[in-house]
Scaffold this active site. Sequence first.
Site, PDB file in Angstrom:
ATOM      1  N   HIS A  93      -3.178   3.553  16.848  1.00 61.13           N
ATOM      2  CA  HIS A  93      -2.957   3.088  18.220  1.00 61.13           C
ATOM      3  C   HIS A  93      -1.524   2.628  18.367  1.00 61.13           C
ATOM      4  O   HIS A  93      -1.040   1.793  17.603  1.00 61.13           O
ATOM      5  CB  HIS A  93      -3.904   1.939  18.566  1.00 61.13           C
ATOM      6  CG  HIS A  93      -3.815   1.529  20.010  1.00 61.13           C
ATOM      7  ND1 HIS A  93      -4.615   2.085  20.978  1.00 61.13           N
ATOM      8  CD2 HIS A  93      -2.987   0.655  20.655  1.00 61.13           C
ATOM      9  CE1 HIS A  93      -4.305   1.563  22.153  1.00 61.13           C
ATOM     10  NE2 HIS A  93      -3.315   0.697  21.983  1.00 61.13           N
ATOM     11  N   SER A  94      -0.806   3.170  19.374  1.00 63.99           N
ATOM     12  CA  SER A  94       0.560   2.781  19.690  1.00 63.99           C
ATOM     13  C   SER A  94       1.439   2.952  18.442  1.00 63.99           C
ATOM     14  O   SER A  94       1.594   4.061  17.948  1.00 63.99           O
ATOM     15  CB  SER A  94       0.575   1.346  20.238  1.00 63.99           C
ATOM     16  OG  SER A  94       1.762   1.066  20.923  1.00 63.99           O
ATOM     17  N   MET A  95       2.033   1.883  17.909  1.00 64.75           N
ATOM     18  CA  MET A  95       2.819   2.037  16.692  1.00 64.75           C
ATOM     19  C   MET A  95       2.028   2.753  15.608  1.00 64.75           C
ATOM     20  O   MET A  95       2.564   3.586  14.863  1.00 64.75           O
ATOM     21  CB  MET A  95       3.271   0.671  16.168  1.00 64.75           C
ATOM     22  CG  MET A  95       4.075   0.749  14.873  1.00 64.75           C
ATOM     23  SD  MET A  95       4.275  -0.831  14.000  1.00 64.75           S
ATOM     24  CE  MET A  95       2.662  -1.040  13.233  1.00 64.75           C
TER      25      MET A  95
END
Length: 253
Positions: A93-95
């Site tokens: 998720h994201s990073m």
Amino acid sequence: MRVADRGTVWVTSFADVPDPVCELVCFPHAGGGSSVFQTWQRHTDVLRVSAVRLPGRESRLREPAIADLDALVDALAAALSGLTGRPYAFYGHSMGALVAYELTRRLRAEGLPLPRGLFVAGMDAPQRLDLDRAHDLPRDELVAWLVGVNGLDAEVLEYPALIDLMLPTIRADLAVVENYEHRRQPPLPVPIHVLRGRGDVQVSVEGSGGWAELTSAGCAVTDLDGDHFFVQHNERRIVSLIESDLVGEGARR
């Protein structure tokens, strides 16, 4: 690739799953930890859900967080490269999506078994990233920015000592993404499934579609209700989508 047994430094799992079809290794968002995924196992009995434990948080709080993506991938590749066994997949998720993607490319370069699937959420395709710089903002400006993007609950503002404890890790994680430069390589022979919150202002439709350029094995995009942290309200559905992709409807118990 059987990624880990419970209790290893870099990866942990949350329950014993007898004879899992696949191991799902999860990578958290900036500032997040493995505990973000501790309830995922309740939604599947054919996948073994594991999560990466990064320095600078939870049981590794006293270790400095790694602020460079290449260094982080180096450490993860070294931790995971010698392990063999069951099929596995990555979720980030994201990073975490960026870390999972670059780790997959590193494993390919080293000739190691690749994940059965790459599931990415809350992140534009790496070659299309255009991010604001936040990691080097002054303290109060960074805190305000985090609150504005729902990366920090407003209630936490009442505990400045806790914020100051968390900020070095958050800064390092943001630097991992904000200093990233995509290097062109052949597409991965791994299917990619993109998950996007319809209200996520940090991710664009075009940026989500750009993941298709990075795989030769097919790319799907699924929109779900919610903002950047839409996963919190769609946990069951997300695990179900991943399970369907990895093992198929016929393999469910």
